[in-house]
Scaffold this active site. Structure first.
Site, PDB file in Angstrom:
ATOM      1  N   GLU A  42       0.815  -1.219   0.000  1.00 28.65           N
ATOM      2  CA  GLU A  42       0.000   0.000   0.000  1.00 28.65           C
ATOM      3  C   GLU A  42       0.846   1.266   0.000  1.00 28.65           C
ATOM      4  OE1 GLU A  42      -0.767  -2.643   1.863  1.00 28.65           O
ATOM      5  OE2 GLU A  42      -2.839  -3.169   1.353  1.00 28.65           O
TER       6      GLU A  42
ATOM      7  N   HIS B 230     -11.268  -4.417   9.770  1.00 24.11           N
ATOM      8  CA  HIS B 230     -11.945  -4.365   8.468  1.00 24.11           C
ATOM      9  C   HIS B 230     -13.311  -3.705   8.594  1.00 24.11           C
ATOM     10  CE1 HIS B 230      -8.960  -7.493   7.652  1.00 24.11           C
ATOM     11  NE2 HIS B 230      -9.214  -7.399   6.368  1.00 24.11           N
TER      12      HIS B 230
HETATM   13  C1  LIG Z   1      -2.594  -4.179   4.485  1.00 24.97           C
HETATM   14  C2  LIG Z   1      -3.594  -5.107   3.895  1.00 24.97           C
HETATM   15  N1  LIG Z   1      -3.802  -5.085   2.572  1.00 24.97           N
HETATM   16  C3  LIG Z   1      -4.720  -5.905   2.027  1.00 24.97           C
HETATM   17  C4  LIG Z   1      -5.433  -6.776   2.801  1.00 24.97           C
HETATM   18  C5  LIG Z   1      -6.502  -7.668   2.173  1.00 24.97           C
HETATM   19  N2  LIG Z   1      -6.009  -9.033   2.101  1.00 24.97           N
HETATM   20  C6  LIG Z   1      -6.244  -9.903   3.092  1.00 24.97           C
HETATM   21  S1  LIG Z   1      -5.473 -11.354   2.840  1.00 24.97           S
HETATM   22  C7  LIG Z   1      -4.847 -10.840   1.367  1.00 24.97           C
HETATM   23  C8  LIG Z   1      -3.986 -11.744   0.571  1.00 24.97           C
HETATM   24  C9  LIG Z   1      -2.803 -12.175   1.344  1.00 24.97           C
HETATM   25  O1  LIG Z   1      -2.033 -13.047   0.588  1.00 24.97           O
HETATM   26  P1  LIG Z   1      -0.873 -13.882   1.256  1.00 24.97           P
HETATM   27  O2  LIG Z   1      -0.031 -12.990   2.089  1.00 24.97           O
HETATM   28  O3  LIG Z   1      -0.199 -14.632   0.185  1.00 24.97           O
HETATM   29  O4  LIG Z   1      -1.629 -14.864   2.259  1.00 24.97           O
HETATM   30  P2  LIG Z   1      -2.665 -16.029   1.891  1.00 24.97           P
HETATM   31  O5  LIG Z   1      -4.033 -15.414   1.880  1.00 24.97           O
HETATM   32  O6  LIG Z   1      -2.285 -16.615   0.602  1.00 24.97           O
HETATM   33  O7  LIG Z   1      -2.553 -16.989   3.034  1.00 24.97           O
HETATM   34  C10 LIG Z   1      -5.239  -9.537   1.094  1.00 24.97           C
HETATM   35  C11 LIG Z   1      -4.890  -8.781  -0.115  1.00 24.97           C
HETATM   36  C12 LIG Z   1      -5.192  -6.750   4.193  1.00 24.97           C
HETATM   37  N3  LIG Z   1      -5.879  -7.537   5.040  1.00 24.97           N
HETATM   38  N4  LIG Z   1      -4.261  -5.926   4.715  1.00 24.97           N
END
Ligand SMILES: Cc1ncc(C[n+]2csc(CCOP(=O)(O)OP(=O)(O)O)c2C)c(N)n1
Ligand SMILES: [Mg+2]
Lengths: 314, 327
Positions: B62, B131
């Protein structure tokens, strides 16, 4: 050696069945919000739980941490109740699925903010270092989180400050709908190396290699300083339960099937393997059933927390 | 003028399509917005229509992509950034607080900053403390930012249009609970000026100031109050910054009573700003002490009963108004 591996195997099935039962509750409308399930990372979760020392180590995890918390020794009934928003949950239902907090165990917190758990594990490592008791901080995070500034800053700082810290990257190839390779430059191991971190990696479908990678990287963090391990996992239920774009449901490269096959190759009796899996499943179902029957978190829960300036001030 | 029924998210989507079609400088930047169409579907179809050079999926970085949008806005593009939840501004707050908000001032106006950060706010769906926040008051306390909180599909469309045309950075907050809300929208998608309140319902006894999802709670309460013999007006500022103080003052001068209902902070938030303005600007016309109805001063709880209790709702509004009428 077989006793340990069977224990880990049982733990894996416990997590899978626990998540399956939570999925069923979500489908029935009994979970307050969306849940990100650990289905597909059970082997990695269970290995971390097995190789840390809950008495002196602290693990932090992402939004997807049910399995990790269970593996790190958090009371499973309290985890289930928290996910379901029940009184008697880890935080009595204040936190929820993304905020599992159990400082009394080896699992410190999970997190709603992608990457935020990583510097917090550095803090746990700093505390452990100042206590000189050989404890470590462990941050578990995803391939998506690996692109957060906070994560990269922490890698650098852990090396600069010689923190007893382990970075564990769960690479499931996806961050929500974004493929790891389209969002990430280079590879994660090279990144870690460039900060001066020693690197291990393994695929969780190869139980023996994965176990070794976790064991050695934990040992390095404990005795020598910060370390990094990347574990390939899968995300069988999609980003959250109910995501139409579920990646795979227990495909051919299911780490649990591979684990079972490996146990057989080691000469473990099939009956013992089946019994371990069944015991894990039965335990999980009993836990989630008990949690479902627990009373919901009451509205009065908030009263102790408000600083007074609330509602109508008259 | 032809009107059509649209959802809140559909109205936003229509404006984005129109803006990208009309102005090649408009680009969209965010997580999961291109092929995935955004987690709430607001950017659906944009990538197919305008390509991945203008509808850009980012890593979960971000600070980097909000900062990139700030720099792009300084240098000729008109970025629309989608940040899934306003809670995530915590990650990139420097780029908002210090970089975006101050650029025009520090350049003495040499820099334009046509940047819109669309993000979500609002509790009520069990998403938990990180959230579900409503941070419009926090953003509004930062000089240099425009802060928008629409409550209907038509306002969402019109305000987004004005936001995209603004040379000042805009934080555009969409309440998650409103995305499926339907309403009539002029097919030409006319702009709604920033800084102008809307009287959602007139009334003579009390002025209820509410924005975003709280407008609907206030309207429900006003209907119930009507049958109890109390005539309540609902005034929606629509933009939190600049705040249409003139319209609020004028209306309260007529009713003599003010209740502010806001999902934001109970301390130093929109409610306090409105009350301060009214007390300073129309003290002699007040028949009762102005009141506010905000969540308690706690993070948003996860479990359904505490969350429902945390959120201001129409029952509490009715109760608060009845109390004020007794004064
Ligand atoms: C700062 C932030 N940006 C975006 C999100 C929304 N979000 C939640 S999980 C996720 C994907 C995370 O991917 P990864 O780190 O690979 O973990 P996985 O879900 O694959 O276990 C996103 C974009 C968030 N919770 N916090
Ligand atoms: Mg991932």
């Amino acid at each position: 050696m077989n006793r340990n591996e069977l224990k880990i195997y049982r733990q894996c099935w416990f997590i899978r069945a626990f998540e399956g039962a939570i999925a069923a509750e979500a489908a029935a409308g009994n979970v307050p919000g969306l849940v990100h399930l650990s289905t597909g990372s059970e082997v990695a979760d269970a290995l971390i739980g097995h190789h840390i020392d809950p008495n002196r180590d602290k693990v932090t995890g992402s939004h997807r941490s049910h399995g990790l918390a269970l593996a790190c020794g958090v009371e499973p009934l309290d985890v289930a109740k928290e996910i379901l928003g029940k009184a008697g949950g880890l935080s009595d239902g204040l936190g929820g699925t993304q905020h599992l907090i159990a400082p009394e165990s080896g699992f410190l917190t999970s997190n709603g903010i992608v990457g935020a758990q990583v510097p917090i594990a550095a803090g746990a490592a700093l505390s452990a270092k100042s206590r000189s008791g050989g404890g470590i901080g462990v941050a578990v995070f995803g391939d998506g989180a690996a692109n957060q500034g906070a994560v990269l800053e922490t890698m650098n700082m852990a090396v600069a400050l010689k923190l007893p810290m382990l970075f564990v990257l769960y690479n499931n190839g996806m961050a929500q709908s974004t493929k790891a390779e389209t969002a990430s430059g280079g590879n994660y191991r090279d990144r870690a190396r460039s900060f001066g971190l020693p690197v291990w990696s393994a695929d969780s479908v190869d139980f023996a290699a994965c176990s070794k990678a976790v064991e050695h990287s934990v040992g390095h963090a404990r005795l020598k300083g910060p370390a990094f391990v990347e574990v390939a996992v899968s995300r069988d239920h999609g980003h959250y339960y109910g995501d139409e774009k579920a990646d795979q449901v227990f495909g051919a490269n299911d780490a649990l099937l591979a684990f079972e096959k490996w146990l057989l190759e080691q000469g473990v009796e099939r009956s013992a393997i089946v019994a371990a899996a069944d015991a894990g499943k039965a335990h999980a179902h009993a836990i989630v059933t008990e949690a479902v029957a627990a009373p919901n978190a009451p509205a009065t829960l908030l009263s102790g927390w408000s600083s007074g300036e609330s509602a109508v001030n008259d | 003028m032809t009107e059509q029924m649209m959802t809140f998210s559909g109205a936003l989507n229509a404006v984005l399509h129109q803006a990208m079609r009309q102005d090649g400088a408009v680009v969209c930047i965010g997580e999961d917005i291109a092929q995935n169409g955004g987690v709430f579907g607001v950017t659906h179809g944009l990538c197919d229509a305008f390509g991945s050079d203008r509808v850009i999926d980012t890593p979960i970085s971000e600070t980097a992509f909000v900062g990139m949008a700030v720099g792009a806005a300084m240098t000729g593009l008109k970025p629309m950034v989608e940040l899934m939840f306003c809670d995530f501004t915590g990650v990139c707050f420097d780029q908002i607080l210090n970089q975006a908000a101050k650029a025009r001032f520090l350049s003495n106006g040499k820099l334009k900053l046509p940047l819109v950060i669309r993000t979500t706010m609002g509790a009520g769906d069990g998403s938990g403390a990180m959230h579900s926040q409503s941070l419009h008051g926090l953003f509004a306390s930062i000089p240099g930012l425009i802060v928008v909180c629409p409550s209907s599909p038509a306002d969402a469309a019109g305000l987004l249009k004005s936001s995209l045309a603004s040379d000042d950075p805009v934080i555009f907050l969409e309440n998650k609970q409103l995305y499926e809300l339907e309403g009539l929208v002029d097919a030409a998608l006319p702009p709604v000026p920033l800084g102008s309140a809307k009287l959602a319902k007139d009334g003579a006894d009390v002025t209820i100031v509410a924005t975003s999802a709280m407008v609907h709670e206030a309207l429900a309460a006003a209907t119930r109050l009507e049958s109890a013999g109390v005539s309540a007006a609902v005034l929606d500022p629509r933009t939190v910054k600049p705040l249409d103080e003139a319209s609020i003052l004028e209306h309260v001068r007529g009713t003599g009573r003010l209740l502010v209902v806001d999902e934001g902070a109970p301390f130093a938030g929109l409610a306090d700003a409105v009350i301060s303005s009214v007390v300073r600007g129309s003290f002699p016309s007040l028949k009762a002490a102005p009141q506010k109805l905000c969540p308690p001063d706690t993070p948003v709880p996860y479990a359904p009963a505490p969350e429902a209790c945390w959120l201001p709702g129409s029952d509490a509004i009715v109760e608060a108004v009845v109390l004020m009428m007794e004064d």
